[in-house]
Scaffold this motif. Structure first.
Motif, short mmCIF file in Angstrom:
data_model
loop_
_atom_site.label_atom_id
_atom_site.label_comp_id
_atom_site.label_asym_id
_atom_site.label_seq_id
_atom_site.Cartn_x
_atom_site.Cartn_y
_atom_site.Cartn_z
N ASN A 170 -4.53 -3.68 -1.04
CA ASN A 170 -4.00 -3.86 -2.60
C ASN A 170 -2.73 -4.30 -2.18
N LEU A 171 -2.94 -5.58 -2.26
CA LEU A 171 -1.24 -5.97 -1.85
C LEU A 171 -0.14 -5.85 -2.85
N ALA A 172 -0.83 -6.27 -4.04
CA ALA A 172 0.34 -6.26 -5.45
C ALA A 172 0.70 -4.51 -5.59
N GLY A 173 -0.15 -3.28 -4.65
CA GLY A 173 0.62 -2.35 -4.64
C GLY A 173 1.67 -2.56 -3.47
N VAL A 174 1.52 -2.63 -2.57
CA VAL A 174 2.49 -2.64 -1.44
C VAL A 174 3.50 -3.29 -1.88
N ALA A 175 4.14 -4.38 -2.48
CA ALA A 175 4.45 -4.77 -3.22
C ALA A 175 5.82 -4.10 -3.79
N GLU A 176 4.99 -3.42 -4.93
CA GLU A 176 5.65 -2.55 -5.77
C GLU A 176 6.27 -1.55 -5.37
N PHE A 177 5.60 -1.07 -4.35
CA PHE A 177 5.66 0.00 -3.52
C PHE A 177 7.23 -0.54 -2.77
N GLN A 178 6.67 -1.71 -1.80
CA GLN A 178 8.73 -2.42 -1.53
C GLN A 178 9.47 -2.36 -1.52
N LEU A 179 9.48 -3.44 -2.79
CA LEU A 179 10.37 -3.44 -3.98
C LEU A 179 10.77 -1.94 -4.75
N ALA A 180 10.16 -1.12 -5.08
CA ALA A 180 11.03 -0.69 -5.98
C ALA A 180 11.77 0.47 -4.72
N GLN A 181 11.46 0.60 -3.83
CA GLN A 181 12.54 1.47 -2.54
C GLN A 181 13.77 1.18 -2.05
#
Length: 244
Positions: free
Chosen positions: A194-205
């Motif tokens: 889930n690349l979009a999930g990883v991206a959201e996780f990184q950005l939200a952090q």
């Protein structure tokens, strides 16, 4: 606004921030690049691609492009310079008006950033390796206050269709075990990522407010190019810029 060539991202950006993301339709390229292919590097006729780019500029009224990035799945993020050409980078940002920041994709993540104050925009291209190595974090670091940034994640391959080997999962989890939640065991020691999930996780952090398009390139053949699905194919563009 929506045409058969592009649509406008749905995110609460300031009025002076303008953005578009293209479909595969509405251009003049022939198969397998049909029809709004914007990539010069995929084997399409150069004159045809340039005509597609001219048509997109006319329809969307985006500022004239001085250059397009040479994307290499790196973590390089450069500031837009009107006098710079042939930039090897996977991200570009600007604090100036009428300087369009653009990336091309056909399954990888196109990610747009803007500040809530309307004084900064960026466009980032993230494949799985660039995502793991920090392309998005480098983009966020280009602005002095990450908590004042908004991000939009555009059309990309969804977890349902993005099968990877165990080594890809390990590449992520070796950096942070929390990434394991974005990989679903599939078959034959494979995983769905889930690349979009990883991206959201990184950005939200980083304190960034994230908005997902939820659009899958692989599943929507009529609307989007997909390298994983078709092999030789065209490229869409995702673009952001500042107006007065």
């Amino acid at each position: 606004m929506q045409t058969n060539s592009f649509f406008i991202p749905d995110w609460p950006c300031p009025a002076k921030v303008k953005a578009i993301s293209t479909y595969r339709t509405g251009g003049v390229s022939v198969k397998p690049f049909d029809s709004l292919n914007l990539g010069l590097h995929v084997g399409d006729d150069i004159d045809v691609v340039n005509e597609n780019r001219r048509q997109l500029e006319f329809l969307s009224k985006h500022p004239p492009m001085t250059h397009w990035l040479n994307q290499t799945h790196s973590t390089n993020v450069n500031e837009f310079r009107k006098d710079s050409f042939d930039i090897d980078a996977d991200g570009i940002y600007s604090f100036e008006i009428n300087q369009p920041c653009i990336v091309m994709t056909a399954d990888c993540l196109p990610v747009l950033l803007c500040s809530k104050h309307g004084d900064f925009v960026a466009a980032l291209h993230a494949g799985w390796r660039g995502l793991a190595d920090g392309i998005l974090l480098n983009g966020v670091a280009s602005y002095h206050s990450p908590q004042d940034l908004l991000a939009w994640i555009g059309p990309a391959i969804s977890q349902k269709y993005f099968e990877v080997g165990a080594e890809v999962r390990e590449y992520f989890t070796d950096k942070d075990s929390d990434y394991g939640q974005f990989f679903k065991r599939h078959k034959d020691q494979k995983y769905l990522a889930n690349l979009a999930g990883v991206a959201e996780f990184q950005l939200a952090q980083q304190g960034v407010s994230v908005y997902q398009s939820g659009l899958c390139t692989f599943a929507n053949k009529e609307q989007f190019f997909s390298y994983r699905r078709d092999g030789q194919t065209g490229r869409m563009a995702t673009m952001v810029w500042l107006e007065e």
